[in-house]
Design a protein around this motif. Structure first.
Motif, PDB file in Angstrom:
ATOM      1  N   ILE A 142     -16.199  37.728   1.496  1.00 19.49           N
ATOM      2  CA  ILE A 142     -15.890  36.582   0.410  1.00 19.49           C
ATOM      3  C   ILE A 142     -15.903  37.327  -0.771  1.00 19.49           C
ATOM      4  N   LEU A 143     -16.307  38.474  -1.368  1.00 13.74           N
ATOM      5  CA  LEU A 143     -16.464  38.985  -2.404  1.00 13.74           C
ATOM      6  C   LEU A 143     -15.543  40.481  -2.365  1.00 13.74           C
ATOM      7  N   ASP A 145     -13.906  42.367  -4.222  1.00 14.11           N
ATOM      8  CA  ASP A 145     -13.940  43.318  -5.408  1.00 14.11           C
ATOM      9  C   ASP A 145     -15.287  43.774  -5.774  1.00 14.11           C
ATOM     10  N   TRP A 397     -19.958  33.542 -10.589  1.00  9.50           N
ATOM     11  CA  TRP A 397     -19.513  33.753  -9.433  1.00  9.50           C
ATOM     12  C   TRP A 397     -19.496  32.382  -8.672  1.00  9.50           C
ATOM     13  N   ARG A 398     -19.860  31.331  -8.981  1.00 12.29           N
ATOM     14  CA  ARG A 398     -19.888  30.159  -8.449  1.00 12.29           C
ATOM     15  C   ARG A 398     -18.622  29.672  -7.945  1.00 12.29           C
ATOM     16  N   GLU A 399     -17.607  29.972  -8.867  1.00 12.32           N
ATOM     17  CA  GLU A 399     -16.271  29.118  -8.496  1.00 12.32           C
ATOM     18  C   GLU A 399     -15.739  29.799  -7.469  1.00 12.32           C
ATOM     19  N   ARG A 400     -15.969  31.177  -7.301  1.00 10.93           N
ATOM     20  CA  ARG A 400     -15.150  31.839  -6.207  1.00 10.93           C
ATOM     21  C   ARG A 400     -16.028  31.618  -4.866  1.00 10.93           C
ATOM     22  N   VAL A 401     -17.335  31.508  -5.181  1.00  7.56           N
ATOM     23  CA  VAL A 401     -17.978  31.244  -3.581  1.00  7.56           C
ATOM     24  C   VAL A 401     -17.691  29.867  -3.267  1.00  7.56           C
ATOM     25  N   ALA A 403     -14.862  28.009  -3.528  1.00  2.11           N
ATOM     26  CA  ALA A 403     -13.710  27.740  -3.014  1.00  2.11           C
ATOM     27  C   ALA A 403     -13.665  28.276  -1.893  1.00  2.11           C
ATOM     28  N   TYR A 404     -14.360  29.632  -1.342  1.00  2.00           N
ATOM     29  CA  TYR A 404     -14.403  29.799   0.003  1.00  2.00           C
ATOM     30  C   TYR A 404     -15.178  28.982   0.849  1.00  2.00           C
TER      31      TYR A 404
END
Length: 425
Positions: A142-143, A145, A397-401, A403-404
């Protein structure tokens, strides 16, 4: 409790491991028998350990005269993950800590902490506490990078290692094969315990290395692979109970507040999904061949005969829609608990697997399947994400998580109710 950290002299060539030695002395009211946050009784064997950090880059901007700086709050929290079970009244660190950290320890444990006099710290990057199991591999997927920090158990100079079958070296090699930015931290802190076995005095001690590296890596958060069962459904020792107030993993829990006070909040990217989802994500990732949840086997494969292997095989077989691949039977010692009536630790995943594995009636889970009566429909909620878990992710980091997890699928109100009524009735 009196705590002291000592930085050992670096190697003459300046490129060796940086070694920090932790020593703690019990006050008269302290005890060598304690209880960690999840209720496990602990007995202390010795009072010192080492944390070995990877060689520093002398050209990095964080270096001061070749020695990276470690904020006192980070040293204090790393020590507290080891010393907390034995401390009864106060903890005295060897350098001043921030008022925010002292307050978090007092509110969480009722323990006076000091001396006080340091400013709090901050950081900007998120690192992953990487174990190589399906849950942490899912976090890494999920992350992609985020740097990895891997904790490796090593022998203690004064405590015999009677757990030589525990192959921590295998996991370290597999972690290196990820080809990600990786810091391998080696420590003997698990040998502080005389009972029940070598292990972390607190679960959060796995982050001791990440804490000591946080300043030089500019870390503002540490991501861990704890999932829905551990965060919201109680985990193994909080049997069958909805746990929004989970003291180990809730942001406002005792440990969440302590880590946040040190500028390194605990982040649970997969905290809203089940082990079925993390297994699926891990198996579909580029790290699939490196997934390893058992350290008892030889070579690069799990042993296949321990209770954890049997449990994870049930989940993987359910995800892959295939029969169980195991030589274990219902009479095997590790399968005994599933011949008894529920509740079970990790019961949501036992239900999920029993509802999906073909031929479950001929496996060690046959009795559990009969008693639980789970179906695909009754366990469908475990294929989706519990939205409140996303709201707990810190804003950077909320937006990336989110979206996943929208790709995974969010739980409906009825499915959320399955989480929030877990264990009732």
């Amino acid at each position: 409790m009196r705590v002291t950290w000592t930085a050992e002299e670096p190697a003459r060539d300046g490129i060796g491991e940086r070694v920090w030695r932790l020593t703690f002395l019990l006050d008269p009211e302290d005890a060598t028998t304690g209880v960690c946050t999840d209720g496990q009784r602990m007995e202390l064997r010795t009072n010192s350990c080492h944390v070995r950090l990877p060689p520093a880059d002398p050209a990095a901007p964080y270096a001061r005269r070749g020695e990276p700086y470690v904020h006192p709050d980070l040293l204090a929290v790393a020590a507290w993950t080891v010393a907390a079970p034995w401390t009864r009244r106060r903890v005295t660190f060897d350098r001043p800590i921030s008022p925010e950290l002292a307050e978090a320890i007092l509110d969480g444990w009722g323990i006076e902490a000091g001396p006080v006099g340091e400013r709090p710290r901050t950081g900007s990057r998120l690192a992953i506490s990487y174990s190589g199991g399906a849950d942490s591999v899912a976090v890494a997927a999920i992350l992609p990078d985020a740097p990895l920090v891997h904790f490796r158990r090593i022998s203690h100079p004064r405590v015999p290692n009677r757990w030589t079958h525990y192959r921590a070296d295998v996991l370290a090699r597999l972690a290196a094969r990820t080809e990600r930015e990786l810091s391998v931290v080696r420590s003997d802190l698990e040998f502080l315990l005389a009972y029940p076995r070598p292990g972390y005095p607190e679960h959060h001690a796995v982050a001791a290395g990440a804490l000591l590296l946080a300043d030089e890596l500019d870390l503002g958060g540490i991501a861990m692979g704890y999932e829905l069962g551990s965060r919201w459904l109680g985990g193994d020792r909080y049997l069958h109970r909805y746990t929004p107030d989970n003291p180990m993993w809730a942001p406002e829990g005792m440990w969440g507040r302590v880590f946040a006070a040190a500028g390194l909040p605990v982040v649970l990217p997969v905290g809203g999904v089940s082990e079925a989802v993390t297994m699926r994500v891990a198996l579909e990732s580029e790290l699939r061949d490196l997934v390893r949840w058992c350290l008892r086997g030889s070579g690069d494969g799990p042993c296949g005969t321990c209770g954890k292997c049997l449990y994870k095989e049930l989940i993987q077989a359910a995800v892959e829609r295939r029969p169980l691949a195991t030589t274990l039977t219902a009479k095997s010692a590790v399968a005994r608990k599933w011949q008894e009536p529920p509740p079970y630790g990790g019961q949501e995943m036992i239900e999920y697997g029993c509802a999906r594995v073909p031929g479950i009636e001929s496996t060690p889970f046959a009795r559990a399947a009969e008693l639980l009566g789970a179906t695909e429909e009754s366990t469908r909620w475990l294929d989706h994400c519990y939205p409140p878990a996303i709201e707990e992710i810190p804003e950077p980091w909320r937006e990336r998580v989110a979206a996943y997890m929208e790709g995974v699928g969010l739980m409906t109100p009825d499915e959320c109710a399955r989480v929030e009524n877990w264990g009732i009735g």
